[in-house]
Motif scaffolding. Structure first.
Motif, PDB file in Angstrom:
ATOM      1  N   LEU A   1      -3.444 -35.313 -26.668  1.00 28.90           N
ATOM      2  CA  LEU A   1      -2.345 -34.349 -26.607  1.00 28.90           C
ATOM      3  C   LEU A   1      -2.468 -33.306 -27.717  1.00 28.90           C
ATOM      4  O   LEU A   1      -2.407 -32.099 -27.457  1.00 28.90           O
ATOM      5  CB  LEU A   1      -1.020 -35.106 -26.697  1.00 28.90           C
ATOM      6  CG  LEU A   1       0.253 -34.312 -26.391  1.00 28.90           C
ATOM      7  CD1 LEU A   1       1.323 -35.249 -25.837  1.00 28.90           C
ATOM      8  CD2 LEU A   1       0.795 -33.618 -27.633  1.00 28.90           C
ATOM      9  N   ILE A   2      -2.651 -33.763 -28.968  1.00 27.67           N
ATOM     10  CA  ILE A   2      -2.723 -32.800 -30.065  1.00 27.67           C
ATOM     11  C   ILE A   2      -4.002 -31.966 -29.980  1.00 27.67           C
ATOM     12  O   ILE A   2      -4.010 -30.793 -30.347  1.00 27.67           O
ATOM     13  CB  ILE A   2      -2.608 -33.514 -31.435  1.00 27.67           C
ATOM     14  CG1 ILE A   2      -2.434 -32.489 -32.552  1.00 27.67           C
ATOM     15  CG2 ILE A   2      -3.794 -34.411 -31.699  1.00 27.67           C
ATOM     16  CD1 ILE A   2      -1.167 -31.659 -32.447  1.00 27.67           C
ATOM     17  N   LYS A   3      -5.073 -32.559 -29.456  1.00 29.08           N
ATOM     18  CA  LYS A   3      -6.304 -31.795 -29.282  1.00 29.08           C
ATOM     19  C   LYS A   3      -6.081 -30.621 -28.335  1.00 29.08           C
ATOM     20  O   LYS A   3      -6.491 -29.491 -28.617  1.00 29.08           O
ATOM     21  CB  LYS A   3      -7.410 -32.694 -28.732  1.00 29.08           C
ATOM     22  CG  LYS A   3      -8.686 -31.936 -28.381  1.00 29.08           C
ATOM     23  CD  LYS A   3      -9.691 -32.840 -27.692  1.00 29.08           C
ATOM     24  CE  LYS A   3     -10.902 -32.039 -27.215  1.00 29.08           C
ATOM     25  NZ  LYS A   3     -11.858 -32.878 -26.464  1.00 29.08           N
ATOM     26  N   LYS A   4      -5.427 -30.877 -27.217  1.00 27.99           N
ATOM     27  CA  LYS A   4      -5.183 -29.805 -26.242  1.00 27.99           C
ATOM     28  C   LYS A   4      -4.318 -28.713 -26.853  1.00 27.99           C
ATOM     29  O   LYS A   4      -4.602 -27.519 -26.693  1.00 27.99           O
ATOM     30  CB  LYS A   4      -4.512 -30.379 -24.999  1.00 27.99           C
ATOM     31  CG  LYS A   4      -4.265 -29.344 -23.894  1.00 27.99           C
ATOM     32  CD  LYS A   4      -5.565 -28.790 -23.365  1.00 27.99           C
ATOM     33  CE  LYS A   4      -5.346 -27.799 -22.235  1.00 27.99           C
ATOM     34  NZ  LYS A   4      -6.609 -27.206 -21.750  1.00 27.99           N
ATOM     35  N   LEU A   5      -3.270 -29.103 -27.568  1.00 29.66           N
ATOM     36  CA  LEU A   5      -2.378 -28.112 -28.154  1.00 29.66           C
ATOM     37  C   LEU A   5      -3.081 -27.314 -29.258  1.00 29.66           C
ATOM     38  O   LEU A   5      -2.883 -26.107 -29.378  1.00 29.66           O
ATOM     39  CB  LEU A   5      -1.134 -28.802 -28.710  1.00 29.66           C
ATOM     40  CG  LEU A   5      -0.210 -29.424 -27.659  1.00 29.66           C
ATOM     41  CD1 LEU A   5       0.899 -30.232 -28.331  1.00 29.66           C
ATOM     42  CD2 LEU A   5       0.392 -28.361 -26.757  1.00 29.66           C
ATOM     43  N   MET A   6      -3.917 -27.985 -30.053  1.00 30.10           N
ATOM     44  CA  MET A   6      -4.621 -27.279 -31.129  1.00 30.10           C
ATOM     45  C   MET A   6      -5.680 -26.329 -30.594  1.00 30.10           C
ATOM     46  O   MET A   6      -5.843 -25.221 -31.095  1.00 30.10           O
ATOM     47  CB  MET A   6      -5.260 -28.290 -32.082  1.00 30.10           C
ATOM     48  CG  MET A   6      -4.266 -29.031 -32.957  1.00 30.10           C
ATOM     49  SD  MET A   6      -5.035 -30.322 -34.001  1.00 30.10           S
ATOM     50  CE  MET A   6      -5.936 -29.317 -35.204  1.00 30.10           C
TER      51      MET A   6
END
Length: 229
Positions: free
Chosen positions: A159-164
């Protein structure tokens, strides 16, 4: 994140391909100016190229030759030209594969993965992402900021990878659900909310507050301006 450059002058098809393969966690770049394709290619340095043959100014065969002069990047030709001689020409000029239109997006995705496997022995994905000093280490499921670190679950990491990687851009709830869970499995909408809340809490533990913003009814975005570099 693996970067794919789509060189296709049918804007509707190009956008359709882009939206589809972005679901599988690839970064996709399309042509900005058909007179500057070569310059854009060297500027973005893609990991794979999807190349149409019928293009304005110069055709795909020309660009296949040009790219091969200095690059070994995997090239997949996507074309309405179905003659065997043209397919042979494309391969002889350095293309790694040739797929004809009308296009099967599922088949295209399989060919993309196969080309990336052949080119580097594994999918060409970076193992770390850095946004203004906030560093995500995918291989260890950890995130770091100013000498602080916190462990993530597999889904929190995704999730955080996609947002970053899509920083300052809205990522739809549907996109995140497809990345985190199988499309064929029903997932309660609240499950995504819970995962986002957990990521926010873990970021807060290392000093990052309110960086994940909610766009009500649409999705979320990562506000990089709120990270003190």
């Amino acid at each position: 994140m693996t970067k794919i450059f789509i060189i296709e002058d049918d804007d509707k098809l190009s956008e359709h391909i882009k939206e589809y393969i972005e679901r599988y966690d690839y970064e996709v770049v399309t042509v900005e100016d058909y007179k500057q394709i070569e310059n854009q290619f060297y500027k973005i340095n893609p990991d794979l190229v999807l190349l149409d043959i019928n293009l304005p100014y110069y055709d795909g065969f020309y660009f296949c030759r040009v790219f091969r002069r200095k690059s070994t990047v995997p090239i997949i030709i996507i074309s309405a030209r179905t003659l065997e001689a043209e397919q042979v020409m494309g391969i002889e000029l350095g293309a790694d594969d040739y797929i004809t239109k009308p296009l099967s997006l599922q088949l295209l995705l399989v060919k993309i993965k196969a080309c990336l496997r052949r080119s580097c022995g594994k999918y060409t994905k970076k193992t770390s992402i850095n946004v203004n000093g906030l560093k995500l280490d995918e291989s260890n499921y950890k995130i770091f900021y100013k000498n602080k670190e916190v462990e993530l679950s597999k889904n929190e990491c995704k999730l955080i990878k996609k947002l970053m990687t899509q920083k300052d851009k809205i990522v739809t709830r549907e996109n995140l659900l497809k990345i985190l869970w199988d499309d064929t499995i029903f997932v309660d909408d609240n499950t995504l909310n819970v995962n986002v809340t957990r990521v926010k809490n873990k970021l807060r533990n290392i000093g990052i507050k309110k960086v994940i913003k909610t766009k009500r009814g649409i999705g979320y975005y990562f506000d990089s301006s709120l990270i003190d570099n």
